[in-house]
Design a protein around this motif. Sequence first.
Motif, PDB file in Angstrom:
ATOM      1  N   PHE A 148       0.836  -1.189   0.000  1.00  0.00           N
ATOM      2  CA  PHE A 148       0.000   0.000   0.000  1.00  0.00           C
ATOM      3  C   PHE A 148       0.871   1.239   0.000  1.00  0.00           C
ATOM      4  CE2 PHE A 148      -2.904  -2.825   2.538  1.00  0.00           C
ATOM      5  CZ  PHE A 148      -3.902  -2.907   1.595  1.00  0.00           C
ATOM      6  N   ILE A 149       0.674   2.113  -0.983  1.00  0.00           N
ATOM      7  CA  ILE A 149       1.288   3.438  -0.878  1.00  0.00           C
ATOM      8  C   ILE A 149       0.209   4.463  -0.562  1.00  0.00           C
ATOM      9  CG2 ILE A 149       3.272   2.900  -2.317  1.00  0.00           C
ATOM     10  CD1 ILE A 149       1.951   4.540  -4.569  1.00  0.00           C
ATOM     11  N   LEU A 150      -1.039   4.002  -0.600  1.00  0.00           N
ATOM     12  CA  LEU A 150      -2.159   4.835  -0.194  1.00  0.00           C
ATOM     13  C   LEU A 150      -3.306   3.922   0.207  1.00  0.00           C
ATOM     14  CD1 LEU A 150      -3.475   7.726  -0.044  1.00  0.00           C
ATOM     15  CD2 LEU A 150      -4.499   7.141  -2.235  1.00  0.00           C
ATOM     16  N   ALA A 151      -3.901   4.212   1.345  1.00  0.00           N
ATOM     17  CA  ALA A 151      -5.128   3.550   1.790  1.00  0.00           C
ATOM     18  C   ALA A 151      -5.829   4.592   2.648  1.00  0.00           C
ATOM     19  CB  ALA A 151      -4.826   2.277   2.581  1.00  0.00           C
ATOM     20  N   ASN A 152      -6.675   5.387   1.998  1.00  0.00           N
ATOM     21  CA  ASN A 152      -7.255   6.562   2.648  1.00  0.00           C
ATOM     22  C   ASN A 152      -8.637   6.864   2.090  1.00  0.00           C
ATOM     23  OD1 ASN A 152      -5.983   7.978   4.673  1.00  0.00           O
ATOM     24  ND2 ASN A 152      -4.566   9.007   3.308  1.00  0.00           N
ATOM     25  N   LYS A 153      -9.345   7.703   2.796  1.00  0.00           N
ATOM     26  CA  LYS A 153     -10.572   8.274   2.242  1.00  0.00           C
ATOM     27  C   LYS A 153     -10.158   9.097   1.026  1.00  0.00           C
ATOM     28  CE  LYS A 153     -13.415   6.858   5.424  1.00  0.00           C
ATOM     29  NZ  LYS A 153     -14.372   5.822   5.100  1.00  0.00           N
ATOM     30  N   ARG A 154     -10.994   9.097  -0.011  1.00  0.00           N
ATOM     31  CA  ARG A 154     -10.641   9.797  -1.247  1.00  0.00           C
ATOM     32  C   ARG A 154     -10.236  11.259  -1.038  1.00  0.00           C
ATOM     33  NH1 ARG A 154     -13.369  13.079  -3.783  1.00  0.00           N
ATOM     34  NH2 ARG A 154     -15.371  12.334  -3.055  1.00  0.00           N
ATOM     35  N   PRO A 155     -10.976  12.050  -0.230  1.00  0.00           N
ATOM     36  CA  PRO A 155     -10.572  13.456  -0.078  1.00  0.00           C
ATOM     37  C   PRO A 155      -9.194  13.649   0.585  1.00  0.00           C
ATOM     38  CG  PRO A 155     -12.847  13.143   0.634  1.00  0.00           C
ATOM     39  CD  PRO A 155     -12.266  11.775   0.421  1.00  0.00           C
ATOM     40  N   GLU A 156      -8.705  12.614   1.262  1.00  0.00           N
ATOM     41  CA  GLU A 156      -7.402  12.715   1.933  1.00  0.00           C
ATOM     42  C   GLU A 156      -6.240  12.270   1.048  1.00  0.00           C
ATOM     43  OE1 GLU A 156      -7.800  10.433   5.531  1.00  0.00           O
ATOM     44  OE2 GLU A 156      -9.613  11.495   6.115  1.00  0.00           O
ATOM     45  N   ALA A 157      -6.531  11.729  -0.120  1.00  0.00           N
ATOM     46  CA  ALA A 157      -5.494  11.158  -0.964  1.00  0.00           C
ATOM     47  C   ALA A 157      -4.526  12.205  -1.512  1.00  0.00           C
ATOM     48  CB  ALA A 157      -6.132  10.371  -2.110  1.00  0.00           C
ATOM     49  N   LEU A 158      -5.053  13.244  -2.151  1.00  0.00           N
ATOM     50  CA  LEU A 158      -4.159  14.270  -2.707  1.00  0.00           C
ATOM     51  C   LEU A 158      -3.332  14.965  -1.633  1.00  0.00           C
ATOM     52  CD1 LEU A 158      -6.385  15.724  -5.573  1.00  0.00           C
ATOM     53  CD2 LEU A 158      -4.204  14.524  -5.814  1.00  0.00           C
ATOM     54  N   PRO A 159      -3.918  15.337  -0.480  1.00  0.00           N
ATOM     55  CA  PRO A 159      -3.093  15.934   0.578  1.00  0.00           C
ATOM     56  C   PRO A 159      -1.979  15.000   1.080  1.00  0.00           C
ATOM     57  CG  PRO A 159      -5.390  16.441   0.980  1.00  0.00           C
ATOM     58  CD  PRO A 159      -5.349  15.449  -0.154  1.00  0.00           C
ATOM     59  N   PHE A 160      -2.253  13.691   1.136  1.00  0.00           N
ATOM     60  CA  PHE A 160      -1.217  12.740   1.557  1.00  0.00           C
ATOM     61  C   PHE A 160      -0.043  12.786   0.586  1.00  0.00           C
ATOM     62  CE2 PHE A 160       0.728   8.539   1.041  1.00  0.00           C
ATOM     63  CZ  PHE A 160       1.258   8.358   2.314  1.00  0.00           C
ATOM     64  N   PHE A 161      -0.345  12.707  -0.716  1.00  0.00           N
ATOM     65  CA  PHE A 161       0.742  12.756  -1.700  1.00  0.00           C
ATOM     66  C   PHE A 161       1.454  14.110  -1.663  1.00  0.00           C
ATOM     67  CE2 PHE A 161      -1.320   9.000  -3.433  1.00  0.00           C
ATOM     68  CZ  PHE A 161      -0.237   8.264  -3.895  1.00  0.00           C
ATOM     69  N   ALA A 162       0.690  15.191  -1.551  1.00  0.00           N
ATOM     70  CA  ALA A 162       1.287  16.529  -1.529  1.00  0.00           C
ATOM     71  C   ALA A 162       2.209  16.706  -0.329  1.00  0.00           C
ATOM     72  CB  ALA A 162       0.189  17.589  -1.522  1.00  0.00           C
ATOM     73  N   ALA A 163       1.847  16.134   0.812  1.00  0.00           N
ATOM     74  CA  ALA A 163       2.680  16.241   2.018  1.00  0.00           C
ATOM     75  C   ALA A 163       4.054  15.615   1.808  1.00  0.00           C
ATOM     76  CB  ALA A 163       1.980  15.578   3.200  1.00  0.00           C
ATOM     77  N   HIS A 164       4.149  14.724   0.824  1.00  0.00           N
ATOM     78  CA  HIS A 164       5.425  14.066   0.537  1.00  0.00           C
ATOM     79  C   HIS A 164       6.035  14.533  -0.779  1.00  0.00           C
ATOM     80  CE1 HIS A 164       4.689  11.729   4.050  1.00  0.00           C
ATOM     81  NE2 HIS A 164       3.522  11.359   3.574  1.00  0.00           N
ATOM     82  N   GLY A 165       5.531  15.674  -1.283  1.00  0.00           N
ATOM     83  CA  GLY A 165       6.137  16.309  -2.450  1.00  0.00           C
ATOM     84  C   GLY A 165       5.632  15.837  -3.793  1.00  0.00           C
ATOM     85  N   PHE A 166       4.531  15.106  -3.817  1.00  0.00           N
ATOM     86  CA  PHE A 166       3.947  14.652  -5.079  1.00  0.00           C
ATOM     87  C   PHE A 166       2.692  15.468  -5.339  1.00  0.00           C
ATOM     88  CE2 PHE A 166       6.234  10.939  -3.465  1.00  0.00           C
ATOM     89  CZ  PHE A 166       6.975  10.554  -4.571  1.00  0.00           C
ATOM     90  N   VAL A 167       2.797  16.415  -6.278  1.00  0.00           N
ATOM     91  CA  VAL A 167       1.680  17.320  -6.558  1.00  0.00           C
ATOM     92  C   VAL A 167       1.334  17.235  -8.045  1.00  0.00           C
ATOM     93  CG1 VAL A 167       0.895  19.716  -6.477  1.00  0.00           C
ATOM     94  CG2 VAL A 167       2.438  18.847  -4.709  1.00  0.00           C
ATOM     95  N   PRO A 168       0.074  16.930  -8.358  1.00  0.00           N
ATOM     96  CA  PRO A 168      -0.309  16.831  -9.774  1.00  0.00           C
ATOM     97  C   PRO A 168      -0.383  18.196 -10.440  1.00  0.00           C
ATOM     98  CG  PRO A 168      -2.242  16.585  -8.391  1.00  0.00           C
ATOM     99  CD  PRO A 168      -1.059  16.686  -7.455  1.00  0.00           C
ATOM    100  N   ASP A 169      -0.278  18.197 -11.747  1.00  0.00           N
ATOM    101  CA  ASP A 169      -0.486  19.426 -12.508  1.00  0.00           C
ATOM    102  C   ASP A 169      -1.958  19.826 -12.401  1.00  0.00           C
ATOM    103  OD1 ASP A 169       2.157  19.459 -13.350  1.00  0.00           O
ATOM    104  OD2 ASP A 169       1.720  18.310 -15.176  1.00  0.00           O
ATOM    105  N   ALA A 170      -2.242  21.097 -12.543  1.00  0.00           N
ATOM    106  CA  ALA A 170      -3.621  21.589 -12.486  1.00  0.00           C
ATOM    107  C   ALA A 170      -4.472  20.861 -13.528  1.00  0.00           C
ATOM    108  CB  ALA A 170      -3.660  23.091 -12.735  1.00  0.00           C
ATOM    109  N   GLY A 171      -5.628  20.389 -13.119  1.00  0.00           N
ATOM    110  CA  GLY A 171      -6.551  19.726 -14.017  1.00  0.00           C
ATOM    111  C   GLY A 171      -6.245  18.268 -14.301  1.00  0.00           C
ATOM    112  N   GLU A 172      -5.167  17.739 -13.736  1.00  0.00           N
ATOM    113  CA  GLU A 172      -4.815  16.341 -13.978  1.00  0.00           C
ATOM    114  C   GLU A 172      -5.759  15.416 -13.203  1.00  0.00           C
ATOM    115  OE1 GLU A 172      -0.888  13.420 -13.907  1.00  0.00           O
ATOM    116  OE2 GLU A 172      -0.723  15.443 -13.118  1.00  0.00           O
ATOM    117  N   ASN A 173      -6.148  14.318 -13.810  1.00  0.00           N
ATOM    118  CA  ASN A 173      -6.985  13.328 -13.154  1.00  0.00           C
ATOM    119  C   ASN A 173      -6.181  12.693 -12.017  1.00  0.00           C
ATOM    120  OD1 ASN A 173      -8.564  11.168 -12.356  1.00  0.00           O
ATOM    121  ND2 ASN A 173      -8.801  10.316 -14.390  1.00  0.00           N
TER     122      ASN A 173
END
Length: 196
Positions: free
Chosen positions: A118-143
């Motif tokens: 598992f690199i992610l096991a979270n509620k959907r709204p918490e997924a992007l913040p989890f990745f962002a906290a570790h420096g993984f940020v999607p481009d604007a509008g990216e799925n």
Amino acid sequence: LDRHVEPKKRVQIVDAALELLGLAKVRDFVCDKNLTKARLSGGQLRRVGIGVELVTLPSILLLDEPTSALDAVNTRLVVKALKVLSARGILVMASVHQPRFSVYQLFDTLVVLRQGEFILANKRPEALPFFAAHGFVPDAGENPADFFIEVAFGFIKSSKGVSEADLAAKMREKQAAAAAAAFEQRSHAGMCQLVD
């Protein structure tokens, strides 16, 4: 169903499944395309497959790619039906590869695996913040779903020097901290009850 279930009850269960899955209007179609010219669409056949499981009154549905090879409309219909089942108390777990954004928005919880971890096991709204906290940020509008897959395969690098392999340890740390906090909260609530 158990063979002791009365025929009238069986019909009620089948009718409820057909209605839930949006198949009531095609209830009399034959699923074998070799027997008739009138046939069900791929999405309808996929929903029939879910219905076959549903009439057994399961408490858990495990589905392997229930939306593969479906168009956008049928994919949404299948996922919405699964969401209704979830709201009715059935635990629904499905592997869905690269869902479009509108389908991604329907998910409650996400699990992203990288080489079996598992690199992610979270509620959907918490997924992007989890990745962002570790420096993984999607481009604007990216799925986000596509983004998570690209992170898992190492195509996207972290701005904080965290590797995709490190995310599994970060996820375990987050889950351990959440479990400890929940235990502490329950323990504190129990202590307050004793004092009262």
